[in-house]
Design a protein around this motif. Structure first.
Motif, mmCIF file in Angstrom:
data_model
loop_
_atom_site.group_PDB
_atom_site.id
_atom_site.type_symbol
_atom_site.label_atom_id
_atom_site.label_comp_id
_atom_site.label_asym_id
_atom_site.label_seq_id
_atom_site.Cartn_x
_atom_site.Cartn_y
_atom_site.Cartn_z
ATOM 1 N N ARG A 166 0.819 -1.202 0.000
ATOM 2 C CA ARG A 166 0.000 0.000 0.000
ATOM 3 C C ARG A 166 0.859 1.261 0.000
ATOM 4 O O ARG A 166 0.494 2.272 -0.598
ATOM 5 N N GLN A 194 0.098 6.136 4.857
ATOM 6 C CA GLN A 194 -1.342 6.339 4.748
ATOM 7 C C GLN A 194 -1.823 7.462 5.661
ATOM 8 O O GLN A 194 -2.808 8.140 5.328
ATOM 9 N N ASP A 237 -13.699 1.670 1.487
ATOM 10 C CA ASP A 237 -12.742 0.649 1.071
ATOM 11 C C ASP A 237 -11.700 1.243 0.126
ATOM 12 O O ASP A 237 -11.974 2.208 -0.598
ATOM 13 N N ARG A 238 -10.529 0.639 0.123
ATOM 14 C CA ARG A 238 -9.533 0.984 -0.888
ATOM 15 C C ARG A 238 -10.088 0.632 -2.260
ATOM 16 O O ARG A 238 -10.661 -0.430 -2.466
ATOM 17 N N ARG A 287 -9.565 -0.223 5.749
ATOM 18 C CA ARG A 287 -10.778 0.428 5.233
ATOM 19 C C ARG A 287 -11.394 1.307 6.310
ATOM 20 O O ARG A 287 -11.140 1.137 7.502
ATOM 21 N N HIS A 312 -5.124 2.416 -11.177
ATOM 22 C CA HIS A 312 -4.535 3.315 -10.179
ATOM 23 C C HIS A 312 -3.678 4.405 -10.805
ATOM 24 O O HIS A 312 -3.441 5.435 -10.164
ATOM 25 N N ASN A 331 -4.006 10.364 3.954
ATOM 26 C CA ASN A 331 -5.344 10.627 4.477
ATOM 27 C C ASN A 331 -5.511 12.087 4.879
ATOM 28 O O ASN A 331 -6.540 12.712 4.605
ATOM 29 N N TYR A 373 -9.254 5.966 -1.706
ATOM 30 C CA TYR A 373 -10.340 5.249 -1.035
ATOM 31 C C TYR A 373 -11.688 5.687 -1.601
ATOM 32 O O TYR A 373 -11.870 6.835 -1.999
ATOM 33 N N LEU A 424 -3.318 -3.533 2.369
ATOM 34 C CA LEU A 424 -4.321 -3.359 1.318
ATOM 35 C C LEU A 424 -5.730 -3.534 1.859
ATOM 36 O O LEU A 424 -6.704 -3.080 1.248
ATOM 37 N N THR A 429 -3.213 -5.491 -7.289
ATOM 38 C CA THR A 429 -2.194 -4.493 -6.981
ATOM 39 C C THR A 429 -1.011 -4.681 -7.921
ATOM 40 O O THR A 429 -0.692 -5.790 -8.333
#
Length: 585
Positions: free
Chosen positions: A52, A348, A460-461, A437, A483, A352, A568, A434, A99
């Protein structure tokens, strides 16, 4: 005294702070990134970069350059009392092409930081400010006042020392709208938050660490080794013949004064994994203690915590490491005590928080949006702390009875766990991050009725997969990944045509949905159409076998997924619920 202003002041230029700088730079938000270290450390420190993390960083620049500097781990070899009991290969984990990065990357933190710095400079023309320490942090209703002080360099010229002693260019006052503490376990920003506690404790084990070269070894170069006996030893393969050896010393205490030497590591090597080679040319050796702590909140007013300032935990699963020793050998004595991690969790945190700060600073959302940062990320940090704490307690237990139980059980349990495909995949989703969530978040949603049948819900991702798109210029087609479309500076609306004929939308219906959305879109989101019918490929991207449709739950109906800048899903549902989504928005 110099006085300056900025929108966001980031204190701490490790992987967390620098990633946050990338996120803000992508949104053109004014910021400063400062660190009290005089320069980047050349020590390897943390190693593991999970799937991730690579996905998040790949939104800013291709991470293949970073991948080329390390090894992609494919599993582990386990020894008990010097005898190999399991060789577990995780290279066969089935990700369903979900991924682009299906394996853990083992790469020195110094290389990761160099990669981040290069992206920040080359793509966004920004860079960290080193040798700058936050001496005083005080917030009020309108902003935060921070006193920055330049750190003295013992090697600087006599003229510079004289100027510094006279107070010239030594102190600066910065007025920021928000301050983010990415400054490690001893965070100055967290200490400026009286309502936030940092609950947890230290593990009792005393650890030693060595990065050295290894020769005449039978250990695999693509897998880590875990060795159990009277204690615990792990060996992580690096590039160019380097390895990292970490060993617990059950007969030592935190207050013992002796520092490790290469012979200590070779002794453990010979005892725990006989015949595994000779260590030589050590690059880094250290003692350290491990802690597990999490902040009671990641926000207090205009102050935010991210990365190690918010959570520290054991290195189980390659998620983090705390080098909180009191003593260091001479070659690393200048390195401050800090928690060091390359794990996905800290990256992350930055992803975020970054887009949320941008939305609020541009006046597009109220300040209350920023509450969702702690609401989403703290439960993840708390859950990871508990799970890694359990794994670490099992792996590094000191009690003789527990060690006996573990050493007898492991040869049977490890193959049982790893040789089942479903269990392997579950382990991979946890380690890779991964599976993180935010379904309970107040800022995500799922259309009525869709949650019962869809594999993906709000929070969720967004899954990844291969698409076929138009090649610019010659009208040809080329493969690409979803992605790669989900850039960090925008929200993205994915429109799915559907797979089965009965529920599939026509090109005209997709175009009407796009026009309807753009009339009421406050985010200026980018729209991407994903179709399964070859006749509609002029509209967008071809999902050749419908794999992405199935991952999003769109095989039986046309639908939409609204994806946040951090990758997300903010809202998802059938195309017939697009109006419901726009009312929710």
């Amino acid at each position: 005294m110099v006085q300056t202003t900025t929108d966001v002041l980031i204190i701490g230029a490790g992987p967390t702070g620098t990633t946050l700088a990338l996120e803000l730079a992508a949104h053109n938000i004014p910021f400063r990134l400062v660190d009290k270290a005089l320069e980047r450390s050349d020590k390897s420190r943390a190693l593991a970069v999970q799937s991730r993390s690579l996905e998040v960083l790949n939104r800013h620049a291709p991470v293949q350059e970073l991948i080329d500097l390390g090894n992609c781990g494919t599993g582990g070899v386990y020894y008990i009392h010097g005898k190999q009991v399991a060789d577990l290969d995780l290279s066969k984990v089935r990700t369903g092409d979900d991924t682009e990065f299906p394996q853990t990357l083992m790469v020195p933190q110094s290389d990761t930081e160099h990669f981040l710095d290069q992206v920040l400079v080359k793509k966004y023309s920004r860079s960290p400010e080193f040798g700058v320490e936050a001496a005083l942090i005080k917030q009020d209703a309108e902003g935060v006042t921070v006193t920055l002080r330049k750190v003295r360099n013992n090697n600087e010229s006599s003229e510079k020392k004289a100027a510094t002693a006279a107070g010239q260019d030594e102190v600066e006052t910065v007025r920021a709208k928000y301050v983010v503490g990415a400054d490690g376990s001893h965070s100055a920003v967290r200490h400026a938050c009286p309502s936030i506690t940092f609950d947890g404790s230290a593990y009792p084990q005393d650890f030693i660490l060595c990065d050295a070269r290894l020769r005449a070894s039978s250990l695999p170069r693509d897998r880590f080794a875990v060795c159990w006996g009277a204690g615990l030893m792990t060996v992580f393969p690096l590039k160019d013949g380097l390895v990292r050896v970490v060993a617990s010393r059950p007969d030592h205490h935190a207050d013992d004064e002796d520092e490790p030497v290469l012979e200590d590591f070779q002794k453990w090597f010979d005892h725990m994994a006989p015949g595994s080679g000779e260590l030589y040319d050590p690059f880094w050796m250290a003692r350290f203690r491990l802690h597990h702590r999490v902040a009671s909140s990641y926000r207090e007013g205009r102050l935010f915590l991210a990365g190690d300032a918010a959570h520290i935990h054991s290195p189980a699963g390659g998620q983090g490491m705390n080098t909180g020793s009191k003593h260091f050998p001479h070659q690393i004595s200048r390195i401050a005590k800090e928690v060091i991690t390359n794990g996905s969790e800290i990256v992350q945190d930055a992803a975020n928080l970054g887009w949320k700060l941008a939305r609020v600073l541009r006046g597009e959302k109220p300040d209350a949006l920023l509450d969702s940062y702690s609401a989403e990320r703290r439960p993840v940090g708390e859950k990871l702390l508990k799970s890694s704490d359990l794994m670490f307690s099992i792996a590094a237990a000191n009690g003789w009875l527990w060690r006996l139980f573990r050493n007898l059980l492991a040869p049977w349990l490890l193959p049982f766990v790893y040789h089942d495909e479903a269990r392997r995949n579950t382990i991979f989703r946890f380690l890779s991050q991964l599976g993180v969530r935010y379904r309970r978040s107040a800022i995500v949603g799922t259309a009525a009725g869709f949650a019962e049948r869809g594999p993906v819900r709000g929070g969720d991702r967004a899954p990844d997969g291969v698409l076929v798109g138009s090649r610019s210029g010659d009208g040809g087609r080329q493969e690409m990944r979803l992605h790669r479309l989900l850039t960090p500076e925008k929200h993205h609306l994915l429109l799915f045509s559907g797979v089965e004929e009965e529920g599939r939308a026509t090109g005209a219906e997709l175009m009407r949905a796009e026009a309807q959305f753009k009339q009421r879109d406050p985010d200026a989101a980018l729209v991407h159409m994903l179709v399964t019918g070859a006749s509609e490929t002029h509209l967008g991207y071809l999902d050749v076998e419908g794999a992405l449709h199935r991952r999003f739950g769109m095989e039986k109906t046309a639908g939409y997924a609204y994806v946040r800048p951090d990758g997300y899903v903010a809202h998802i549902g059938p195309l017939s619920s697009l109006g419901e989504f726009m009312e929710w928005q």
